[in-house]
Design a protein around this motif. Sequence first.
Motif, PDB file in Angstrom:
ATOM      1  N   ARG A 274       0.794  -1.219   0.000  1.00  0.00           N
ATOM      2  CA  ARG A 274       0.000   0.000   0.000  1.00  0.00           C
ATOM      3  C   ARG A 274       0.831   1.275   0.000  1.00  0.00           C
ATOM      4  O   ARG A 274       0.296   2.364   0.006  1.00  0.00           O
ATOM      5  CB  ARG A 274      -0.973   0.021   1.187  1.00  0.00           C
ATOM      6  N   PHE A 275       2.149   1.157   0.045  1.00  0.00           N
ATOM      7  CA  PHE A 275       2.945   2.375  -0.164  1.00  0.00           C
ATOM      8  C   PHE A 275       4.124   2.127  -1.093  1.00  0.00           C
ATOM      9  O   PHE A 275       4.890   3.030  -1.389  1.00  0.00           O
ATOM     10  CB  PHE A 275       3.400   3.007   1.171  1.00  0.00           C
ATOM     11  N   LEU A 276       4.242   0.899  -1.594  1.00  0.00           N
ATOM     12  CA  LEU A 276       5.409   0.579  -2.431  1.00  0.00           C
ATOM     13  C   LEU A 276       5.068   0.439  -3.914  1.00  0.00           C
ATOM     14  O   LEU A 276       5.912   0.032  -4.700  1.00  0.00           O
ATOM     15  CB  LEU A 276       6.068  -0.715  -1.936  1.00  0.00           C
ATOM     16  N   GLU A 277       3.843   0.789  -4.300  1.00  0.00           N
ATOM     17  CA  GLU A 277       3.458   0.489  -5.685  1.00  0.00           C
ATOM     18  C   GLU A 277       4.274   1.294  -6.703  1.00  0.00           C
ATOM     19  O   GLU A 277       4.470   0.860  -7.824  1.00  0.00           O
ATOM     20  CB  GLU A 277       1.959   0.687  -5.899  1.00  0.00           C
ATOM     21  N   THR A 278       4.737   2.501  -6.327  1.00  0.00           N
ATOM     22  CA  THR A 278       5.570   3.274  -7.267  1.00  0.00           C
ATOM     23  C   THR A 278       7.008   3.419  -6.745  1.00  0.00           C
ATOM     24  O   THR A 278       7.742   4.312  -7.169  1.00  0.00           O
ATOM     25  CB  THR A 278       4.960   4.679  -7.492  1.00  0.00           C
ATOM     26  N   PHE A 279       7.406   2.519  -5.852  1.00  0.00           N
ATOM     27  CA  PHE A 279       8.721   2.604  -5.201  1.00  0.00           C
ATOM     28  C   PHE A 279       9.878   2.644  -6.215  1.00  0.00           C
ATOM     29  O   PHE A 279      10.908   3.286  -6.001  1.00  0.00           O
ATOM     30  CB  PHE A 279       8.885   1.403  -4.260  1.00  0.00           C
ATOM     31  N   TYR A 280       9.681   1.947  -7.363  1.00  0.00           N
ATOM     32  CA  TYR A 280      10.734   1.901  -8.393  1.00  0.00           C
ATOM     33  C   TYR A 280      11.149   3.307  -8.831  1.00  0.00           C
ATOM     34  O   TYR A 280      12.261   3.521  -9.285  1.00  0.00           O
ATOM     35  CB  TYR A 280      10.265   1.060  -9.596  1.00  0.00           C
ATOM     36  N   VAL A 281      10.259   4.284  -8.693  1.00  0.00           N
ATOM     37  CA  VAL A 281      10.597   5.668  -9.057  1.00  0.00           C
ATOM     38  C   VAL A 281      11.670   6.194  -8.099  1.00  0.00           C
ATOM     39  O   VAL A 281      12.633   6.849  -8.525  1.00  0.00           O
ATOM     40  CB  VAL A 281       9.330   6.562  -8.997  1.00  0.00           C
ATOM     41  N   LEU A 282      11.519   5.884  -6.811  1.00  0.00           N
ATOM     42  CA  LEU A 282      12.479   6.376  -5.815  1.00  0.00           C
ATOM     43  C   LEU A 282      13.857   5.751  -6.044  1.00  0.00           C
ATOM     44  O   LEU A 282      14.872   6.450  -6.040  1.00  0.00           O
ATOM     45  CB  LEU A 282      11.966   6.068  -4.400  1.00  0.00           C
ATOM     46  N   THR A 340      -1.058   5.582   0.286  1.00  0.00           N
ATOM     47  CA  THR A 340      -1.459   5.724  -1.124  1.00  0.00           C
ATOM     48  C   THR A 340      -1.255   7.157  -1.606  1.00  0.00           C
ATOM     49  O   THR A 340      -0.922   7.372  -2.767  1.00  0.00           O
ATOM     50  CB  THR A 340      -2.912   5.273  -1.354  1.00  0.00           C
ATOM     51  N   ILE A 341      -1.426   8.124  -0.707  1.00  0.00           N
ATOM     52  CA  ILE A 341      -1.180   9.513  -1.128  1.00  0.00           C
ATOM     53  C   ILE A 341       0.317   9.709  -1.391  1.00  0.00           C
ATOM     54  O   ILE A 341       0.724  10.319  -2.371  1.00  0.00           O
ATOM     55  CB  ILE A 341      -1.726  10.509  -0.085  1.00  0.00           C
ATOM     56  N   TRP A 342       1.144   9.092  -0.544  1.00  0.00           N
ATOM     57  CA  TRP A 342       2.598   9.198  -0.735  1.00  0.00           C
ATOM     58  C   TRP A 342       3.020   8.573  -2.071  1.00  0.00           C
ATOM     59  O   TRP A 342       3.744   9.179  -2.852  1.00  0.00           O
ATOM     60  CB  TRP A 342       3.316   8.502   0.435  1.00  0.00           C
ATOM     61  N   GLU A 343       2.527   7.356  -2.326  1.00  0.00           N
ATOM     62  CA  GLU A 343       2.962   6.683  -3.572  1.00  0.00           C
ATOM     63  C   GLU A 343       2.364   7.375  -4.793  1.00  0.00           C
ATOM     64  O   GLU A 343       2.930   7.350  -5.876  1.00  0.00           O
ATOM     65  CB  GLU A 343       2.664   5.178  -3.543  1.00  0.00           C
ATOM     66  N   GLN A 344       1.210   8.032  -4.611  1.00  0.00           N
ATOM     67  CA  GLN A 344       0.600   8.763  -5.724  1.00  0.00           C
ATOM     68  C   GLN A 344       1.399  10.029  -6.043  1.00  0.00           C
ATOM     69  O   GLN A 344       1.581  10.390  -7.205  1.00  0.00           O
ATOM     70  CB  GLN A 344      -0.837   9.142  -5.349  1.00  0.00           C
ATOM     71  N   GLN A 345       1.888  10.701  -4.989  1.00  0.00           N
ATOM     72  CA  GLN A 345       2.616  11.952  -5.224  1.00  0.00           C
ATOM     73  C   GLN A 345       4.071  11.725  -5.624  1.00  0.00           C
ATOM     74  O   GLN A 345       4.723  12.619  -6.162  1.00  0.00           O
ATOM     75  CB  GLN A 345       2.554  12.823  -3.966  1.00  0.00           C
ATOM     76  N   LEU A 346       4.582  10.521  -5.341  1.00  0.00           N
ATOM     77  CA  LEU A 346       6.000  10.250  -5.584  1.00  0.00           C
ATOM     78  C   LEU A 346       6.452  10.599  -7.014  1.00  0.00           C
ATOM     79  O   LEU A 346       7.461  11.294  -7.191  1.00  0.00           O
ATOM     80  CB  LEU A 346       6.313   8.785  -5.224  1.00  0.00           C
ATOM     81  N   PRO A 347       5.723  10.159  -8.073  1.00  0.00           N
ATOM     82  CA  PRO A 347       6.209  10.510  -9.418  1.00  0.00           C
ATOM     83  C   PRO A 347       6.286  12.023  -9.656  1.00  0.00           C
ATOM     84  O   PRO A 347       7.232  12.481 -10.305  1.00  0.00           O
ATOM     85  CB  PRO A 347       5.196   9.865 -10.368  1.00  0.00           C
ATOM     86  N   HIS A 348       5.340  12.786  -9.092  1.00  0.00           N
ATOM     87  CA  HIS A 348       5.370  14.242  -9.298  1.00  0.00           C
ATOM     88  C   HIS A 348       6.554  14.860  -8.555  1.00  0.00           C
ATOM     89  O   HIS A 348       7.264  15.708  -9.084  1.00  0.00           O
ATOM     90  CB  HIS A 348       4.065  14.886  -8.818  1.00  0.00           C
ATOM     91  N   LYS A 349       6.776  14.398  -7.321  1.00  0.00           N
ATOM     92  CA  LYS A 349       7.906  14.932  -6.544  1.00  0.00           C
ATOM     93  C   LYS A 349       9.228  14.555  -7.222  1.00  0.00           C
ATOM     94  O   LYS A 349      10.151  15.359  -7.301  1.00  0.00           O
ATOM     95  CB  LYS A 349       7.872  14.406  -5.114  1.00  0.00           C
ATOM     96  N   ALA A 350       9.293  13.308  -7.697  1.00  0.00           N
ATOM     97  CA  ALA A 350      10.538  12.849  -8.334  1.00  0.00           C
ATOM     98  C   ALA A 350      10.787  13.648  -9.614  1.00  0.00           C
ATOM     99  O   ALA A 350      11.926  13.991  -9.924  1.00  0.00           O
ATOM    100  CB  ALA A 350      10.444  11.361  -8.648  1.00  0.00           C
TER     101      ALA A 350
END
Length: 402
Positions: A274-282, A340-350
């Motif tokens: 629930r927080f690692l779905e976009t982890f590959y971006v980090l 989910t908000i963190w993983e959703q915002q991750l691509p924009h922050k990255a």
Amino acid sequence: MANAGGALTRVRKVLFVSTVLNFEQIRLPPECDRLRKEVREFIAEEVAAGTFDPHNPRREDVDSREFSKRIGARGWIGMTWPKKYGGHERSFLERFVVTEEFRVANAPVRRHFTADRQSGPVLIKYANEKIKMDILPRICRGELCFAIGMSEPGSGSDLFAAKTKATKTNGGWLINGTKIWTSGAHLADYMLAIFRTSQPTKENRRHGLTQFLVDMRTPGIKCNPIEQLTGQRDFNEVVFTDAFMPDDHVLGEIDGAWKQATSELAYERSGPERFLETFYVLTELVRAAGRDPDVRAAEGVGRLVAQLHTMRRMSVSVAGMLHAGKEPVVEASIVKDIGTIWEQQLPHKARSLAAFLEPDSTNHPTLEKHLAFATTVAPKLTIQGGTTEILRGIIARGLGLR
Ligand SMILES: Cc1cc2nc3c(=O)[nH]c(=O)nc-3n(C[C@H](O)[C@H](O)[C@H](O)COP(=O)(O)OP(=O)(O)OC[C@H]3O[C@@H](n4cnc5c(N)ncnc54)[C@H](O)[C@@H]3O)c2cc1C
């Protein structure tokens, strides 16, 4: 006096908040380190053998049937379940480690993941012994794929408005109606679904729904694909036309599914997925930033990692509470909301941090590719498994604020 009464209510609510919300301080024990090492070695062998590419978050071009069986053979499915059902009686914390490692490696685990995370635990609680002995060991061996049939057209957040009807017939029930957004239904062997068996009562609008085990090979079930923004076929519309469910496929109490569906959601809402779905971006951002990043990139990455670390502690805490037999519904909802908000915002922050990379982000094609994919994945993250607004309603109610 009225004011004094209001103040008292507020004080009571504050006291209630401080006692109800409880993230216990739980840390992963040493046996988890040994397990993590084993899982990493297994993943490295699978990657070396070409089973999947850890740098490809799309994960869909892989036939993962045999992979799930190999994971089952290692004892990493049904880890917390009783041995008599094929499980391994290990802890939720050990399961946490396995989930985390497979997720971070972008491993294609979806064939067994839903069954392992939530369908199996529901069957353990509510299925009859014959079904448990038949199905649970096959889940543990990685042989079965499950789907969740809750949402319908016109009934998503408000589960209890479901209309798909189960009508009593000789020896079972006939199902008619439509489920929607059913992830993986086209791959699934079984679905756990809620159907309307009678009308809601005046006193309880949640009354009248029953949970069923649905064999997806039953005549009268049709899966129509729905494409995601990413172009992937993840979910479906599932149409039932006089599909017959035998009596022993009723799970739990007839008309009482509302009591069952909410505890299932604690399993669905709090895991590391629930927080690692976009982890590959980090990881790709860190790789692109290199060993000597610009101070703004370093500060930005530092913030993201600190947030991730905190969420992970909270998620571990929920896993520990599940292991202790508790139902941390509010805590699980908080993890899902923040995660989910963190993983959703991750691509924009990255993407904005990538602007500080030298000489510019176009020199980092993998990061660009991951960012493009994660941006199309992001919108669904705060919807699946319960929307942000619904979770906040649950949290507010759990805290006594509603
Ligand atoms: C990728 C993905 C996979 C999914 N997989 C499955 C699956 O496998 N099985 C399954 O059954 N479902 C699945 N779903 C469906 C998901 O559970 C629903 O989409 C979700 O519950 C929201 O329902 P809805 O789409 O009908 O929106 P609605 O319930 O119509 O909500 C629309 C908007 O109104 C808001 N809203 C609704 N009610 C309230 C309220 N009381 N207070 C405040 N705001 C409110 C919502 O937060 C949302 O923003 C999946 C969804 C996605 C995106």
